[in-house]
Scaffold this motif. Structure first.
Motif, PDB file in Angstrom:
ATOM      1  N   ARG A   1     -55.962 113.455 -47.060  1.00  9.41           N
ATOM      2  CA  ARG A   1     -54.749 114.215 -47.380  1.00  9.41           C
ATOM      3  C   ARG A   1     -53.713 113.288 -47.990  1.00  9.41           C
ATOM      4  NH1 ARG A   1     -52.718 118.200 -42.918  1.00  9.41           N
ATOM      5  NH2 ARG A   1     -51.499 118.716 -44.735  1.00  9.41           N
ATOM      6  N   VAL A   2     -52.885 113.836 -48.814  1.00 14.84           N
ATOM      7  CA  VAL A   2     -51.807 113.061 -49.429  1.00 14.84           C
ATOM      8  C   VAL A   2     -50.607 113.098 -48.502  1.00 14.84           C
ATOM      9  CG1 VAL A   2     -50.235 112.921 -51.394  1.00 14.84           C
ATOM     10  CG2 VAL A   2     -52.628 113.544 -51.751  1.00 14.84           C
ATOM     11  N   ALA A   3     -50.010 111.941 -48.264  1.00 10.18           N
ATOM     12  CA  ALA A   3     -48.808 111.850 -47.440  1.00 10.18           C
ATOM     13  C   ALA A   3     -47.751 111.074 -48.218  1.00 10.18           C
ATOM     14  CB  ALA A   3     -49.122 111.143 -46.119  1.00 10.18           C
ATOM     15  N   LEU A   4     -46.500 111.317 -47.922  1.00 10.21           N
ATOM     16  CA  LEU A   4     -45.430 110.603 -48.589  1.00 10.21           C
ATOM     17  C   LEU A   4     -45.239 109.238 -47.953  1.00 10.21           C
ATOM     18  CD1 LEU A   4     -42.820 113.474 -49.004  1.00 10.21           C
ATOM     19  CD2 LEU A   4     -44.564 112.706 -50.598  1.00 10.21           C
ATOM     20  N   SER A   5     -44.715 108.311 -48.735  1.00  8.44           N
ATOM     21  CA  SER A   5     -44.472 106.967 -48.232  1.00  8.44           C
ATOM     22  C   SER A   5     -43.312 106.970 -47.251  1.00  8.44           C
ATOM     23  CB  SER A   5     -44.194 106.023 -49.395  1.00  8.44           C
ATOM     24  OG  SER A   5     -42.991 106.383 -50.026  1.00  8.44           O
ATOM     25  N   ALA A   6     -42.975 105.803 -46.719  1.00  8.42           N
ATOM     26  CA  ALA A   6     -41.963 105.682 -45.681  1.00  8.42           C
ATOM     27  C   ALA A   6     -40.565 106.060 -46.158  1.00  8.42           C
ATOM     28  CB  ALA A   6     -41.954 104.264 -45.132  1.00  8.42           C
ATOM     29  N   THR A   7     -40.274 105.950 -47.436  1.00 10.44           N
ATOM     30  CA  THR A   7     -38.956 106.312 -47.943  1.00 10.44           C
ATOM     31  C   THR A   7     -38.959 107.788 -48.301  1.00 10.44           C
ATOM     32  OG1 THR A   7     -38.701 104.106 -48.887  1.00 10.44           O
ATOM     33  CG2 THR A   7     -37.208 105.822 -49.677  1.00 10.44           C
ATOM     34  N   PRO A   8     -38.250 108.626 -47.525  1.00 12.50           N
ATOM     35  CA  PRO A   8     -38.292 110.067 -47.789  1.00 12.50           C
ATOM     36  C   PRO A   8     -37.678 110.425 -49.138  1.00 12.50           C
ATOM     37  CG  PRO A   8     -37.092 109.594 -45.748  1.00 12.50           C
ATOM     38  CD  PRO A   8     -37.399 108.296 -46.401  1.00 12.50           C
ATOM     39  N   LEU A   9     -38.259 111.395 -49.760  1.00 14.15           N
ATOM     40  CA  LEU A   9     -37.761 111.935 -51.010  1.00 14.15           C
ATOM     41  C   LEU A   9     -36.826 113.092 -50.686  1.00 14.15           C
ATOM     42  CD1 LEU A   9     -38.082 112.113 -54.153  1.00 14.15           C
ATOM     43  CD2 LEU A   9     -39.921 113.740 -53.710  1.00 14.15           C
ATOM     44  N   ASN A  10     -35.670 113.153 -51.348  1.00  9.50           N
ATOM     45  CA  ASN A  10     -34.742 114.279 -51.199  1.00  9.50           C
ATOM     46  C   ASN A  10     -35.019 115.253 -52.328  1.00  9.50           C
ATOM     47  OD1 ASN A  10     -33.273 113.217 -48.978  1.00  9.50           O
ATOM     48  ND2 ASN A  10     -32.263 111.830 -50.381  1.00  9.50           N
ATOM     49  N   VAL A  11     -35.375 116.479 -51.984  1.00  8.57           N
ATOM     50  CA  VAL A  11     -35.740 117.470 -52.988  1.00  8.57           C
ATOM     51  C   VAL A  11     -34.939 118.746 -52.749  1.00  8.57           C
ATOM     52  CG1 VAL A  11     -37.619 118.838 -53.953  1.00  8.57           C
ATOM     53  CG2 VAL A  11     -38.080 116.549 -53.095  1.00  8.57           C
ATOM     54  N   LEU A  12     -34.427 119.315 -53.829  1.00 10.79           N
ATOM     55  CA  LEU A  12     -33.738 120.596 -53.776  1.00 10.79           C
ATOM     56  C   LEU A  12     -34.593 121.620 -54.512  1.00 10.79           C
ATOM     57  CD1 LEU A  12     -31.321 122.456 -53.214  1.00 10.79           C
ATOM     58  CD2 LEU A  12     -30.317 121.617 -55.366  1.00 10.79           C
ATOM     59  N   CYS A  13     -35.011 122.662 -53.811  1.00 11.78           N
ATOM     60  CA  CYS A  13     -35.766 123.759 -54.407  1.00 11.78           C
ATOM     61  C   CYS A  13     -34.824 124.958 -54.508  1.00 11.78           C
ATOM     62  CB  CYS A  13     -36.978 124.110 -53.546  1.00 11.78           C
ATOM     63  SG  CYS A  13     -38.169 122.761 -53.393  1.00 11.78           S
ATOM     64  N   VAL A  14     -34.771 125.578 -55.683  1.00 11.90           N
ATOM     65  CA  VAL A  14     -33.836 126.665 -55.951  1.00 11.90           C
ATOM     66  C   VAL A  14     -34.608 127.889 -56.404  1.00 11.90           C
ATOM     67  CG1 VAL A  14     -31.847 127.396 -57.326  1.00 11.90           C
ATOM     68  CG2 VAL A  14     -32.113 124.982 -56.703  1.00 11.90           C
ATOM     69  N   GLY A  15     -34.354 129.036 -55.763  1.00 12.25           N
ATOM     70  CA  GLY A  15     -35.005 130.254 -56.223  1.00 12.25           C
ATOM     71  C   GLY A  15     -35.073 131.335 -55.177  1.00 12.25           C
TER      72      GLY A  15
ATOM     73  N   SER B   1     -52.664 142.352 -45.869  1.00 12.90           N
ATOM     74  CA  SER B   1     -52.978 141.662 -44.616  1.00 12.90           C
ATOM     75  C   SER B   1     -51.767 141.414 -43.724  1.00 12.90           C
ATOM     76  CB  SER B   1     -53.665 140.333 -44.915  1.00 12.90           C
ATOM     77  OG  SER B   1     -52.840 139.539 -45.742  1.00 12.90           O
ATOM     78  N   GLY B   2     -50.566 141.812 -44.164  1.00  8.94           N
ATOM     79  CA  GLY B   2     -49.373 141.619 -43.336  1.00  8.94           C
ATOM     80  C   GLY B   2     -48.150 141.297 -44.177  1.00  8.94           C
ATOM     81  N   ILE B   3     -47.061 140.985 -43.497  1.00 13.97           N
ATOM     82  CA  ILE B   3     -45.798 140.649 -44.155  1.00 13.97           C
ATOM     83  C   ILE B   3     -45.548 139.162 -43.978  1.00 13.97           C
ATOM     84  CG2 ILE B   3     -43.303 141.052 -44.198  1.00 13.97           C
ATOM     85  CD1 ILE B   3     -43.878 143.898 -43.260  1.00 13.97           C
ATOM     86  N   PHE B   4     -45.285 138.470 -45.106  1.00 16.49           N
ATOM     87  CA  PHE B   4     -45.175 137.016 -45.097  1.00 16.49           C
ATOM     88  C   PHE B   4     -43.913 136.581 -45.823  1.00 16.49           C
ATOM     89  CE2 PHE B   4     -49.589 138.248 -45.006  1.00 16.49           C
ATOM     90  CZ  PHE B   4     -50.101 137.502 -43.959  1.00 16.49           C
ATOM     91  N   LEU B   5     -43.265 135.543 -45.292  1.00 15.67           N
ATOM     92  CA  LEU B   5     -42.126 134.939 -45.969  1.00 15.67           C
ATOM     93  C   LEU B   5     -42.643 134.191 -47.179  1.00 15.67           C
ATOM     94  CD1 LEU B   5     -39.098 134.297 -46.005  1.00 15.67           C
ATOM     95  CD2 LEU B   5     -39.585 132.337 -44.538  1.00 15.67           C
ATOM     96  N   GLY B   6     -41.972 134.348 -48.323  1.00 16.50           N
ATOM     97  CA  GLY B   6     -42.465 133.691 -49.519  1.00 16.50           C
ATOM     98  C   GLY B   6     -41.428 133.512 -50.592  1.00 16.50           C
ATOM     99  N   GLY B   7     -41.940 133.350 -51.786  1.00 22.75           N
ATOM    100  CA  GLY B   7     -41.160 132.959 -52.951  1.00 22.75           C
ATOM    101  C   GLY B   7     -41.634 131.566 -53.314  1.00 22.75           C
ATOM    102  N   ALA B   8     -41.989 131.339 -54.565  1.00 21.88           N
ATOM    103  CA  ALA B   8     -42.570 130.049 -54.959  1.00 21.88           C
ATOM    104  C   ALA B   8     -41.705 128.849 -54.575  1.00 21.88           C
ATOM    105  CB  ALA B   8     -42.882 130.060 -56.456  1.00 21.88           C
ATOM    106  N   PRO B   9     -40.394 128.832 -54.892  1.00 23.76           N
ATOM    107  CA  PRO B   9     -39.584 127.667 -54.521  1.00 23.76           C
ATOM    108  C   PRO B   9     -39.489 127.476 -53.006  1.00 23.76           C
ATOM    109  CG  PRO B   9     -38.464 129.000 -56.152  1.00 23.76           C
ATOM    110  CD  PRO B   9     -39.621 129.787 -55.685  1.00 23.76           C
ATOM    111  N   LEU B  10     -39.441 128.576 -52.278  1.00 21.67           N
ATOM    112  CA  LEU B  10     -39.401 128.500 -50.818  1.00 21.67           C
ATOM    113  C   LEU B  10     -40.685 127.859 -50.296  1.00 21.67           C
ATOM    114  CD1 LEU B  10     -38.186 131.108 -48.329  1.00 21.67           C
ATOM    115  CD2 LEU B  10     -40.495 130.256 -48.115  1.00 21.67           C
ATOM    116  N   ASN B  11     -41.830 128.269 -50.843  1.00 26.16           N
ATOM    117  CA  ASN B  11     -43.102 127.690 -50.417  1.00 26.16           C
ATOM    118  C   ASN B  11     -43.164 126.198 -50.725  1.00 26.16           C
ATOM    119  OD1 ASN B  11     -44.076 130.138 -49.455  1.00 26.16           O
ATOM    120  ND2 ASN B  11     -44.990 130.688 -51.409  1.00 26.16           N
TER     121      ASN B  11
END
Length: 135
Positions: A28-42, A51-61
């Motif tokens: 699996r891919v993991a991030l290095s020790a220095t965390p990345l700050n990311v802003l997702c908008v949408g 099959s049910g009701i799911f929380l979603g939206g591409a940027p949210l995912n």
């Protein structure tokens, strides 16, 4: 430092000196020790699937998956001042996503999409509009 990367490209556009993917023993891919700050908008919405009701939206995912990988993920959107909006915020916080930039809109409902799937497996989506994230 805030790095904005195109959502469709995943982690491309990051500064390699700050963040480099590393591979774990399970592959699996993991991030290095220095965390990345990311802003997702949408969009923030609930998908009503067969099959049910799911929380979603591409940027949210994307925000949820980046937080799972160890990034400091923030999400900017809007939810309604309703039960679904409160549930969306609860779930995002539980996944480790910063929701300080998610507005609560008292005039519109939280996004909701109904998906119908035909016998060939093709989906048709019906969006309830207007939705809070539209504002």
């Amino acid at each position: 430092m805030l790095v904005l990367a195109p959502l469709a490209c995943g982690l491309t556009g990051h500064q390699p000196s700050r963040l480099g993917p590393t591979h774990t023993s399970r592959g699996r891919v993991a991030l290095s020790a220095t965390p990345l700050n990311v802003l997702c908008v949408g969009e923030c919405l609930f998908d009503a699937l067969p099959s049910g009701i799911f929380l979603g939206g591409a940027p949210l995912n994307v925000a949820c998956h980046l937080a799972e990988l160890g990034a400091q993920a923030s999400f900017a959107s809007a939810v309604g001042d309703d039960r679904l909006g409160r549930e969306a915020l609860r779930r995002l916080r539980a996944r480790g996503v910063d929701v300080d930039l998610v507005a609560t809109d008292p005039t519109a409902e939280t996004g909701f999409v109904t998906a119908e799937v035909d016998t060939a497996g093709d989906a048709t989506y019906t969006f309830a509009t207007p939705a809070a994230w539209d504002n």
